[in-house]
Write an enzyme that holds these catalytic residues in place. Structure first.
Site, PDB file in Angstrom:
ATOM      1  N   PHE A 114       2.172   0.231   8.503  1.00 11.01           N
ATOM      2  CA  PHE A 114       2.642  -0.890   9.305  1.00 11.01           C
ATOM      3  C   PHE A 114       3.786  -1.570   8.544  1.00 11.01           C
ATOM      4  O   PHE A 114       3.689  -1.775   7.332  1.00 11.01           O
ATOM      5  CB  PHE A 114       1.473  -1.852   9.496  1.00 11.01           C
ATOM      6  N   ASP A 185      -5.549  -0.194   3.271  1.00 15.17           N
ATOM      7  CA  ASP A 185      -5.443  -1.222   4.307  1.00 15.17           C
ATOM      8  C   ASP A 185      -6.342  -0.780   5.458  1.00 15.17           C
ATOM      9  O   ASP A 185      -6.143   0.302   6.032  1.00 15.17           O
ATOM     10  CB  ASP A 185      -3.982  -1.367   4.753  1.00 15.17           C
ATOM     11  N   TYR A 210      -8.760 -10.132  13.246  1.00 14.95           N
ATOM     12  CA  TYR A 210      -8.539 -10.503  14.655  1.00 14.95           C
ATOM     13  C   TYR A 210      -8.437  -9.282  15.553  1.00 14.95           C
ATOM     14  O   TYR A 210      -8.280  -9.412  16.745  1.00 14.95           O
ATOM     15  CB  TYR A 210      -7.284 -11.376  14.808  1.00 14.95           C
ATOM     16  N   LYS A 211      -8.518  -8.085  14.961  1.00 14.70           N
ATOM     17  CA  LYS A 211      -8.466  -6.852  15.758  1.00 14.70           C
ATOM     18  C   LYS A 211      -9.903  -6.479  16.153  1.00 14.70           C
ATOM     19  O   LYS A 211     -10.493  -7.153  16.976  1.00 14.70           O
ATOM     20  CB  LYS A 211      -7.734  -5.767  14.969  1.00 14.70           C
ATOM     21  N   ARG A 357      -0.152   2.431  23.976  1.00 12.73           N
ATOM     22  CA  ARG A 357      -1.286   2.482  23.059  1.00 12.73           C
ATOM     23  C   ARG A 357      -2.530   1.894  23.722  1.00 12.73           C
ATOM     24  O   ARG A 357      -2.455   0.840  24.367  1.00 12.73           O
ATOM     25  CB  ARG A 357      -0.887   1.668  21.819  1.00 12.73           C
TER      26      ARG A 357
HETATM   27  C1  LIG Z   1      -2.143  -5.819  12.104  1.00 11.42           C
HETATM   28  C2  LIG Z   1      -1.663  -5.379  10.782  1.00 11.42           C
HETATM   29  C3  LIG Z   1      -1.069  -6.291   9.886  1.00 11.42           C
HETATM   30  C4  LIG Z   1      -0.848  -7.724  10.265  1.00 11.42           C
HETATM   31  O1  LIG Z   1      -0.623  -8.544   9.154  1.00 11.42           O
HETATM   32  P1  LIG Z   1      -0.749 -10.129   9.300  1.00 11.42           P
HETATM   33  O2  LIG Z   1      -0.284 -10.671   8.030  1.00 11.42           O
HETATM   34  O3  LIG Z   1      -2.196 -10.430   9.606  1.00 11.42           O
HETATM   35  O4  LIG Z   1       0.106 -10.552  10.456  1.00 11.42           O
HETATM   36  C5  LIG Z   1      -0.724  -5.827   8.637  1.00 11.42           C
HETATM   37  N1  LIG Z   1      -0.899  -4.537   8.270  1.00 11.42           N
HETATM   38  C6  LIG Z   1      -1.441  -3.637   9.120  1.00 11.42           C
HETATM   39  C7  LIG Z   1      -1.629  -2.232   8.677  1.00 11.42           C
HETATM   40  C8  LIG Z   1      -1.815  -4.026  10.405  1.00 11.42           C
HETATM   41  O5  LIG Z   1      -2.318  -3.138  11.252  1.00 11.42           O
END
Ligand SMILES: *Cc1c(COP(=O)(O)O)cnc(C)c1O
Length: 398
Positions: A114, A185, A210-211, A357
């Site tokens: 990400f 992660d 939050y996911k 998705r």
């Molecule tokens: C959703 C997601 C994030 C989001 O990061 P925030 O700091 O909570 O906005 C980061 N890394 C990955 C791999 C994600 O899927």
């Protein structure tokens, strides 16, 4: 049917007429979280005021909720603490990892990561200014790219775009064989697939809540530190809440002798309370059952969509064992098609440049939902319902 064992839709607020295939991006509101937020706001904040830090155990909440997450990801109590957002926790884990390998300069990640994870690494490298380098390889090349120059391997287990799933134990072993520190992660893993952090042996893991964990928009992230490192790891962000005795107000920083050293500042109590309540939904839920049900739903969805819509191309691995809990299709007009789907109550999302998705969350989705969703996809694609100017206006959040 396996999914019956984990299905608890009545515990969530799902608007009628909605089939929610986006719990991988923002989980729905658990009824218990809604009630809890009201209680925290009105009784704890409203009535107890500052006394609530002690009387309502607000101060212990980041570690207490961390223990709830730990149960779900195969980690012992005292190894996870909550706070900040995932971006910040990525930074902390990575900075700590680099301090553990001062003679090495390479951070290894993959192109499926990400963007924020990669950005945080780039920013950290700049502020350290010690000649570190971020090496980004294809997901398939991670294992063979780990060598003795690598300080830290930082990988997101489930690719946010394709759902491709990395083998946690194999990559961790490869990292350790080369003397590198492993950071996972778990943004799209926690609550989605079975995770055994202790078994993997990784030094660090981070993730958001939050996911799949349904903690609500902006719910705090978690960070795991392997127990043998908890008392020596450097938290990088030396905030007062990570101090050994925050209320001693010492002039100099001294990290806590526990996972609490990874805390930074004041915890978001309302949001943490929503998450703490949402975690109750997992009581009695076996992640193996969740996985089995998720595979059943996603296999059915792929079969239904491919049968009905040849224009959509699967970009997720076809082998369910190589996939997380989401399925992605490539379609030239994917953005407009997703808007048309959302307009018809089938909510997924879109990732540039052309990926539609869909997330699978067996706690509140069943086979009936999946078949209905596929029927709506068919209607939108075959009847070109996406071909409408109002679906082509790109919003800031996709
Ligand atoms: C959703 C997601 C994030 C989001 O990061 P925030 O700091 O909570 O906005 C980061 N890394 C990955 C791999 C994600 O899927």
């Amino acid at each position: 049917m396996k999914s019956g064992a984990v299905f608890r839709k009545e515990q969530f607020v799902i608007p009628s007429g909605v089939i929610y295939l986006d719990g991988n991006s923002l989980g729905p509101l658990p009824r218990i979280a809604s009630r809890r937020i009201t209680e925290v706001v009105e009784r704890e904040w409203g009535q107890a005021l500052i006394r609530a830090w002690n009387e309502c155990a607000w101060m212990e909440q980041p570690a207490r909720v961390g223990d709830l997450i730990a149960k779900l990801v195969g980690a012992p109590g005292g190894s996870i603490v909550m706070g900040d957002t995932l971006s910040i926790k990525v930074y902390q884990a990575l900075a700590s990892a680099l301090q553990m390998r001062p003679d090495r300069k390479i951070i290894l990640s993959d192109s499926g990561n990400f963007p924020t994870d990669l950005y945080m690494a780039q920013g950290l490298i700049e502020s350290l200014d010690k000649g570190h380098e971020l090496r980004i390889v294809a997901p398939e090349a991670v294992e063979r790219s780990i060598d003795e120059t690598v300080a830290a391997v930082m990988i997101t287990q489930v690719d946010y775009r394709t759902g491709r799933l990395h083998e946690m134990n194999r990559i961790t072993s490869a990292a350790h064989d080369a003397g590198a520190v492993m950071i996972w992660d778990l943004a799209h893993s926690a609550g989605a697939v079975p995770v055994q952090l202790t078994d993997s042996g990784c030094e660090f893991a981070v993730g958001c809540t939050y996911k799949y964990l349904n903690g609500g928009p902006g719910a705090p992230a978690f960070i795991y530190v392997r127990p043998d490192l908890v008392e020596t790891v450097r938290p990088a962000l030396a905030g007062w809440m990570g101090h050994d005795v925050p209320f001693a107000f010492d002039r100099d920083y001294r990290p806590a002798n526990s996972i609490e050293r990874m805390r930074v500042g004041t915890p978001p109590i309302i949001q943490l309370s929503a998450l703490e309540a949402a975690m109750q939904i997992w009581n009695g839920v076996d992640m193996g059952d969740v996985r089995a049900a998720s595979i059943e739903l996603s296999e059915r969805f792929i079969a239904e969509v491919e049968k009905r819509c040849p224009a959509l191309h699967l970009v997720s691995p076809r082998d369910p064992a190589a996939r997380g809990s989401q399925v992605s299709f490539r379609f030239e007009h994917g953005y407009a098609a997703m808007q048309a789907l959302i307009d018809r109550g089938v909510i997924g999302d879109f990732r540039a440049p052309d990926i539609m998705r869909f997330g699978f969350t067996p706690l509140y989705l069943d086979t009936g939902d999946i078949v209905t969703a596929a029927e709506v996809v068919e209607d939108v694609i075959l009847n070109r319902l996406w071909d409408n100017p109002r679906y082509k206006q790109v919003n800031s959040v996709t």
